[in-house]
Motif scaffolding. Structure first.
Motif, PDB file in Angstrom:
ATOM      1  N   UNK A  54     -27.812  -6.374  -9.183  1.00 41.91           N
ATOM      2  CA  UNK A  54     -28.993  -6.120 -10.012  1.00 41.91           C
ATOM      3  C   UNK A  54     -29.272  -7.352 -10.862  1.00 41.91           C
ATOM      4  N   UNK A  55     -30.555  -7.573 -11.158  1.00 34.47           N
ATOM      5  CA  UNK A  55     -30.962  -8.682 -12.018  1.00 34.47           C
ATOM      6  C   UNK A  55     -31.514  -8.116 -13.320  1.00 34.47           C
ATOM      7  N   UNK A  56     -31.059  -8.719 -14.442  1.00 34.78           N
ATOM      8  CA  UNK A  56     -31.470  -8.214 -15.759  1.00 34.78           C
ATOM      9  C   UNK A  56     -31.894  -9.374 -16.645  1.00 34.78           C
ATOM     10  N   UNK A  57     -32.477  -9.029 -17.757  1.00 35.06           N
ATOM     11  CA  UNK A  57     -32.697  -9.983 -18.841  1.00 35.06           C
ATOM     12  C   UNK A  57     -31.422  -9.961 -19.691  1.00 35.06           C
ATOM     13  N   UNK A  58     -30.752 -11.102 -19.775  1.00 32.84           N
ATOM     14  CA  UNK A  58     -29.454 -11.161 -20.460  1.00 32.84           C
ATOM     15  C   UNK A  58     -29.558 -10.699 -21.912  1.00 32.84           C
ATOM     16  N   UNK A  59     -30.734 -10.851 -22.520  1.00 27.23           N
ATOM     17  CA  UNK A  59     -30.901 -10.458 -23.930  1.00 27.23           C
ATOM     18  C   UNK A  59     -30.580  -8.978 -24.133  1.00 27.23           C
ATOM     19  N   UNK A  60     -30.957  -8.145 -23.181  1.00 24.42           N
ATOM     20  CA  UNK A  60     -30.686  -6.703 -23.298  1.00 24.42           C
ATOM     21  C   UNK A  60     -29.183  -6.446 -23.296  1.00 24.42           C
ATOM     22  N   UNK A  61     -28.448  -7.121 -22.438  1.00 23.69           N
ATOM     23  CA  UNK A  61     -26.989  -6.962 -22.406  1.00 23.69           C
ATOM     24  C   UNK A  61     -26.388  -7.442 -23.723  1.00 23.69           C
ATOM     25  N   UNK A  86     -38.265  -5.332 -19.983  1.00 24.08           N
ATOM     26  CA  UNK A  86     -37.026  -6.107 -20.097  1.00 24.08           C
ATOM     27  C   UNK A  86     -35.803  -5.231 -20.339  1.00 24.08           C
ATOM     28  N   UNK A  87     -36.000  -3.962 -20.571  1.00 26.35           N
ATOM     29  CA  UNK A  87     -34.861  -3.042 -20.709  1.00 26.35           C
ATOM     30  C   UNK A  87     -34.450  -2.471 -19.350  1.00 26.35           C
ATOM     31  N   UNK A  88     -35.203  -2.818 -18.309  1.00 26.48           N
ATOM     32  CA  UNK A  88     -34.893  -2.333 -16.968  1.00 26.48           C
ATOM     33  C   UNK A  88     -34.219  -3.415 -16.132  1.00 26.48           C
ATOM     34  N   UNK A 102     -36.282 -12.159 -15.335  1.00 26.65           N
ATOM     35  CA  UNK A 102     -34.848 -11.848 -15.346  1.00 26.65           C
ATOM     36  C   UNK A 102     -34.112 -13.181 -15.291  1.00 26.65           C
ATOM     37  N   UNK A 103     -32.874 -13.193 -15.738  1.00 27.64           N
ATOM     38  CA  UNK A 103     -32.152 -14.462 -15.774  1.00 27.64           C
ATOM     39  C   UNK A 103     -30.652 -14.336 -15.484  1.00 27.64           C
ATOM     40  N   UNK A 104     -30.222 -13.144 -15.088  1.00 23.98           N
ATOM     41  CA  UNK A 104     -28.790 -12.924 -14.843  1.00 23.98           C
ATOM     42  C   UNK A 104     -28.635 -11.899 -13.731  1.00 23.98           C
ATOM     43  N   UNK A 105     -27.688 -12.163 -12.808  1.00 19.41           N
ATOM     44  CA  UNK A 105     -27.428 -11.236 -11.705  1.00 19.41           C
ATOM     45  C   UNK A 105     -26.024 -10.672 -11.829  1.00 19.41           C
ATOM     46  N   UNK A 123     -17.466  -5.395 -19.374  1.00 18.20           N
ATOM     47  CA  UNK A 123     -17.941  -5.708 -20.718  1.00 18.20           C
ATOM     48  C   UNK A 123     -18.294  -7.178 -20.912  1.00 18.20           C
ATOM     49  N   UNK A 124     -18.005  -7.990 -19.900  1.00 18.96           N
ATOM     50  CA  UNK A 124     -18.251  -9.424 -20.060  1.00 18.96           C
ATOM     51  C   UNK A 124     -19.040  -9.961 -18.865  1.00 18.96           C
ATOM     52  N   UNK A 125     -20.150 -10.572 -19.164  1.00 19.14           N
ATOM     53  CA  UNK A 125     -20.900 -11.310 -18.152  1.00 19.14           C
ATOM     54  C   UNK A 125     -21.390 -12.598 -18.791  1.00 19.14           C
ATOM     55  N   UNK A 126     -21.861 -13.526 -17.948  1.00 22.02           N
ATOM     56  CA  UNK A 126     -22.397 -14.788 -18.444  1.00 22.02           C
ATOM     57  C   UNK A 126     -23.878 -14.882 -18.107  1.00 22.02           C
ATOM     58  N   UNK A 127     -24.642 -15.395 -19.052  1.00 19.03           N
ATOM     59  CA  UNK A 127     -26.061 -15.607 -18.793  1.00 19.03           C
ATOM     60  C   UNK A 127     -26.234 -16.551 -17.605  1.00 19.03           C
ATOM     61  N   UNK A 128     -27.168 -16.232 -16.716  1.00 19.32           N
ATOM     62  CA  UNK A 128     -27.511 -17.043 -15.535  1.00 19.32           C
ATOM     63  C   UNK A 128     -26.450 -16.996 -14.447  1.00 19.32           C
ATOM     64  N   UNK A 129     -25.485 -16.068 -14.555  1.00 20.60           N
ATOM     65  CA  UNK A 129     -24.452 -15.984 -13.512  1.00 20.60           C
ATOM     66  C   UNK A 129     -25.049 -15.524 -12.180  1.00 20.60           C
TER      67      UNK A 129
END
Length: 416
Positions: A54-61, A86-88, A102-105, A123-129
């Motif tokens: 899934x692809x998300x906007x990292x800001x929401x995470x 952006x919450x989806x 979106x900017x993170x997968x 609980x941990x992801x990186x932006x643009x991963x």
């Protein structure tokens, strides 16, 4: 008699440029590239999804959100879609263009999907991963493959990626391999008690095929007028003549005197080496024939230079001389650089003659180093011994004892 270094330098001073031709990219494997290959667009050409998920906007995470409604699916090969809220999130497939906004997968393995909602269980992801950024591998116009590269399967894939359906490669020389001798018969024939089957010519054919040179073959009996007549024609038709046999001191070794009579310039005859000492090398200027077989002597641009390699007839001599002299001559002619390879001598060797010794060896890999173990044969006529070995190790003529553990150059003809 000259040294191996002098002989090799003489051969390398006689290189030729055979020009350039365009071939379909799938036919270029093993050839020498004669043009730089540039990126016709960014590589990759878009922000590319690197994982199914899934692809998300990292800001929401970052704000603590862990569950996302799925808006849609971005498949590979489909036009780019946009995240509306952006919450989806959007489901994405490997190789697809990254959706807008979106900017993170996050890979499927790290989420659970139920009732159209994707919930993270990490609980941990990186932006643009998991995103292969546009242009990361190369910007439009970037050099992807340099000229004079030996084309492998990797280059074939790049040609396809940039739309290079045809590529420029070095033209191959037109080569004839000539065997001589009344004692030789065909492979399918049953030899008489005093005859043997031809083998050297086919060894040379295979050695040239290894570097993607298609060669013609001919056999001439020990008849001097016939030899001279045939060779005179070959000199006009071919770029390179490779002879096996008839260059030593035997009563029927006519080639050196025939070459002289045909004005083939002798560069050297006999090299301080074992095996292959009687090696003869030279060149002849001649004129090409036009389509009507009329010699156009008045046209200077029809003048050509034919290179002549006269290898001794013993099988090991023919084999090693092709590797030591013809291969480097060819590689330099087409503009390719070859790196010297060395190996550790696996046991002590004693060799008395004041000659460069091309010793057959079996290669092993030990602690990251190549180790060369000498294999005893029965001289330069022992063709079967080549089956047991992988390379020749080059032992110089400035000593008689070669100690285990010392490094020396090798020429491999078989991969370890």
């Amino acid at each position: 008699m000259i040294s191996v270094d002098q002989a090799l330098q003489n051969v390398l001073n006689s290189v030729q440029n055979f020009g350039v031709e365009e071939v379909p990219f799938l036919k270029s494997l093993g050839r020498i590239l004669k043009e730089p290959v540039l990126a016709d667009r960014d590589f990759p050409p878009f922000n590319r999804v690197a994982m199914d998920g899934i692809a998300i906007d990292y800001t929401a995470f970052k704000k603590g959100q862990r569950s996302f409604n799925i808006e849609g699916i971005q498949a590979a090969g489909s036009a780019q879609i946009t995240l509306q809220n952006t919450a989806n999130c959007i489901e994405v497939m490997t190789g697809a263009v990254l959706p807008k906004d979106v900017n993170t997968v996050i890979r499927y393995e790290d989420v659970t999907i139920e009732n159209g909602i994707a919930t993270l269980h990490i609980d941990t992801i990186k932006e643009a991963q998991n995103i292969h950024a546009k242009g990361k591998d190369g910007k439009v116009g970037a050099l992807l493959i340099k000229e004079n590269t030996l084309i492998s399967a990797a280059e074939i894939g790049v040609f396809a990626s940039v739309g290079a359906s045809f590529v420029k490669v070095a033209k191959q020389p037109k080569v004839l391999i000539v065997s001589t001798g009344d004692e030789l018969v065909g492979v399918a024939e049953v030899p008489l008690a005093y005859q043997i089957r031809k083998s050297n010519v086919f060894t040379l054919v295979s050695l040239l095929e290894k570097i993607h040179i298609v060669s013609d073959t001919a056999h001439i009996t020990d008849n001097k007028p016939l030899l001279k007549s045939k060779i005179a024609g070959y000199l006009k038709e071919y770029d390179v003549l490779l002879f096996s046999g008839a260059v030593s001191k035997g009563k029927f070794d006519f080639l050196p005197e025939i070459f002289e009579e045909l004005n083939v310039e002798k560069r050297f005859h006999k090299v301080a080496q074992r095996p292959g000492k009687p090696f003869w090398f030279g060149s002849a200027a001649s004129f090409c024939m036009n389509e009507q077989n009329v010699y156009e002597n008045e046209k200077e641009n029809n003048k050509k230079n034919t290179i002549v390699f006269g290898f001794p007839g013993n099988p090991i001599s023919t084999f090693v001389n092709c590797l030591v002299y013809f291969y480097p001559w060819y590689y330099k002619s087409v503009g390719m650089e070859i790196k010297e390879e060395t190996a550790i001598l696996g046991e002590d060797v004693f060799f008395k003659p004041n000659l460069m010794y091309f010793l057959q060896v079996k290669i092993a890999s030990e602690n990251g180093n190549l180790v060369a173990f000498p294999i005893k044969g029965n001289g330069s006529g022992d063709l079967a011994s080549l089956v047991k070995t992988d390379a020749f190790i080059l032992l110089p003529d400035d000593r008689t004892e070669f100690k285990k553990g010392a490094f020396f150059p090798i020429i491999r003809y078989r991969s370890v």
